[in-house]
Design an enzyme around this catalytic site. Structure first.
Site, PDB file in Angstrom:
ATOM      1  N   SER A   1       0.776  -1.176  -0.035  1.00  0.00           N
ATOM      2  CA  SER A   1       0.003   0.016   0.086  1.00  0.00           C
ATOM      3  C   SER A   1       1.041   1.311  -0.053  1.00  0.00           C
ATOM      4  CB  SER A   1      -0.814   0.081   1.057  1.00  0.00           C
ATOM      5  OG  SER A   1      -1.401   1.397   1.393  1.00  0.00           O
TER       6      SER A   1
ATOM      7  N   MET B   1      -8.874   8.376  -0.068  1.00  0.00           N
ATOM      8  CA  MET B   1      -9.764   8.782   0.619  1.00  0.00           C
ATOM      9  C   MET B   1     -10.087  10.074   0.850  1.00  0.00           C
ATOM     10  SD  MET B   1      -7.268   7.412   4.155  1.00  0.00           S
ATOM     11  CE  MET B   1      -6.718   5.742   3.829  1.00  0.00           C
TER      12      MET B   1
ATOM     13  N   HIS C   1      -1.109  -1.100  -4.227  1.00  0.00           N
ATOM     14  CA  HIS C   1      -2.396  -0.810  -3.925  1.00  0.00           C
ATOM     15  C   HIS C   1      -2.447   0.620  -3.559  1.00  0.00           C
ATOM     16  CE1 HIS C   1      -5.960  -2.021  -1.348  1.00  0.00           C
ATOM     17  NE2 HIS C   1      -5.460  -0.900  -0.365  1.00  0.00           N
TER      18      HIS C   1
ATOM     19  N   HIS D   1      -8.160   1.449  -4.319  1.00  0.00           N
ATOM     20  CA  HIS D   1      -9.236   1.066  -3.181  1.00  0.00           C
ATOM     21  C   HIS D   1      -9.988   2.477  -2.968  1.00  0.00           C
ATOM     22  CE1 HIS D   1      -9.716   0.106   1.500  1.00  0.00           C
ATOM     23  NE2 HIS D   1     -10.855   0.263   0.633  1.00  0.00           N
TER      24      HIS D   1
ATOM     25  N   MET E   1     -12.025   4.767  -0.888  1.00  0.00           N
ATOM     26  CA  MET E   1     -12.763   5.033   0.440  1.00  0.00           C
ATOM     27  C   MET E   1     -13.281   6.248   0.178  1.00  0.00           C
ATOM     28  SD  MET E   1      -9.747   3.459   2.941  1.00  0.00           S
ATOM     29  CE  MET E   1      -8.621   3.354   1.562  1.00  0.00           C
TER      30      MET E   1
ATOM     31  N   ASP F   1      -4.479   3.843  -2.089  1.00  0.00           N
ATOM     32  CA  ASP F   1      -5.713   4.202  -1.226  1.00  0.00           C
ATOM     33  C   ASP F   1      -6.387   5.581  -1.230  1.00  0.00           C
ATOM     34  OD1 ASP F   1      -6.150   1.694   0.583  1.00  0.00           O
ATOM     35  OD2 ASP F   1      -4.005   2.031   1.231  1.00  0.00           O
TER      36      ASP F   1
ATOM     37  N   ASP G   1      -6.753  -6.361   3.958  1.00  0.00           N
ATOM     38  CA  ASP G   1      -6.238  -5.162   3.974  1.00  0.00           C
ATOM     39  C   ASP G   1      -6.250  -4.471   5.515  1.00  0.00           C
ATOM     40  OD1 ASP G   1      -5.294  -2.556   3.375  1.00  0.00           O
ATOM     41  OD2 ASP G   1      -6.907  -1.786   2.208  1.00  0.00           O
TER      42      ASP G   1
ATOM     43  N   MET H   1     -11.558  -5.663   5.032  1.00  0.00           N
ATOM     44  CA  MET H   1     -10.889  -4.744   5.677  1.00  0.00           C
ATOM     45  C   MET H   1     -10.517  -5.649   7.141  1.00  0.00           C
ATOM     46  SD  MET H   1     -10.584  -2.047   3.813  1.00  0.00           S
ATOM     47  CE  MET H   1      -9.236  -1.290   5.249  1.00  0.00           C
TER      48      MET H   1
HETATM   49  C1  DX5 Z   1      -6.355   1.492   5.597  1.00  0.00           C
HETATM   50  C2  DX5 Z   1      -6.054   1.272   3.953  1.00  0.00           C
HETATM   51  C3  DX5 Z   1      -4.941   0.267   3.807  1.00  0.00           C
HETATM   52  C4  DX5 Z   1      -3.685   0.824   4.612  1.00  0.00           C
HETATM   53  C5  DX5 Z   1      -3.074  -0.465   5.324  1.00  0.00           C
HETATM   54  O1  DX5 Z   1      -7.674   2.534   5.351  1.00  0.00           O
HETATM   55  O2  DX5 Z   1      -7.237   1.022   3.170  1.00  0.00           O
HETATM   56  O3  DX5 Z   1      -4.609  -0.118   2.657  1.00  0.00           O
HETATM   57  O4  DX5 Z   1      -2.641   1.521   3.868  1.00  0.00           O
HETATM   58  O5  DX5 Z   1      -1.950  -0.189   6.000  1.00  0.00           O
HETATM   59  P1  DX5 Z   1      -1.249  -0.969   7.043  1.00  0.00           P
HETATM   60  O6  DX5 Z   1      -0.838  -2.280   6.343  1.00  0.00           O
HETATM   61  O7  DX5 Z   1       0.007  -0.254   7.415  1.00  0.00           O
HETATM   62  O8  DX5 Z   1      -2.180  -1.471   8.094  1.00  0.00           O
HETATM   63 ZN    ZN Z   2      -6.579   0.006   1.331  1.00  0.00          ZN
END
Ligand code: DX5
Ligand code: ZN
Length: 215
Positions: free
Chosen positions: A8, A37, A33, A66, A68, A35, A175, A137
């Site tokens: 990620s 947000m 990956h 991903h 969010m 993320d 994840d 998750m």
């Molecule tokens: C959390 C993200 C993850 C995050 C995982 O909201 O979707 O992808 O980056 O990070 P670690 O592996 O540090 O928990």
């Molecule tokens: Zn993620």
């Protein structure tokens, strides 16, 4: 069963993102990956479309995006154009999942649904055969570096039997809080893809950690 690793980039060094992209290119990792947000679906804001475009220029492996965000369907096309290969969006953020999955597939991408820790995998019974990926998750989404939620193992097993029963092809991705200790247990429980942020980027040797996670 596959054993894929998706580092990620949320935990990468944003000032030198190119170095981390290159590290992943050369490592045994399988996907990037990414993320996304929005500060509404989750209490944090990460990065967006221009950053995905930049990563795409250098990435030699698929981009697993991903989302969010609320109203994810508004942005499928923009992320597809920016270079996403896989788009996953949250069950909790979507009203018309079947339509959204078709929209992503019509853009030529792989489509996946993400479940928060509290959302039961049984809710996917009527859509599982349409999905390429289910992302479970194992922390509450929004931040890297959180503690793994143990209940996830049960969810993986339940989802694995649902996929087998329906002869579906969806990959199970996990994840949050993944590390070299729980990775073998997660694969054993039936996961196909493990996302890892902190475990990779905060380690002394990220390339070696990716190898350890995979094997
Ligand atoms: C959390 C993200 C993850 C995050 C995982 O909201 O979707 O992808 O980056 O990070 P670690 O592996 O540090 O928990
Ligand atoms: Zn993620």
């Amino acid at each position: 069963m596959q054993k894929l690793i998706a580092p990620s980039l949320l935990s990468a060094d944003f000032l030198n993102l190119g170095n981390d992209v290159e590290m992943i290119n050369k490592s045994e990792a399988d996907w990037f990956h990414c993320d996304i947000m929005d500060g509404r679906f989750v209490p944090n804001i990460s990065f967006g479309i221009p950053v995905i475009q930049a990563i795409k220029k250098q990435a030699k492996k698929p981009l697993d995006v991903h989302l969010m965000i609320v109203e994810p369907e508004k942005y499928f096309e923009a992320f597809a154009k920016a270079g996403a290969d896989i788009i996953t969006f949250h069950y909790e953020a979507s009203t018309h999942i079947h339509r959204s999955v078709q929209q992503i597939k019509d853009l030529g991408l792989k489509a996946g649904v993400v479940l928060n820790p509290h959302t039961s995998v049984t809710l996917l019974e009527d859509i599982i055969s349409d999905l390429d990926v289910v992302l479970l998750m194992s922390v509450n989404p929004g931040f890297g570096g959180q503690k793994f939620i143990e209940r996830t193992y049960e969810k993986i097993k339940k989802l694995r039997s649902m996929i087998a029963e329906q002869n579906a092809h969806a990959l199970i991705e996990v994840d949050g809080g993944v590390n070299t200790t729980n990775a073998p247990l997660l694969f054993e429980a039936g996961a196909d893809v493990l996302v890892a942020g902190n475990a990779v980027f905060k380690s002394e040797n990220p390339t070696e950690t990716i190898k350890l996670l995979k094997n």
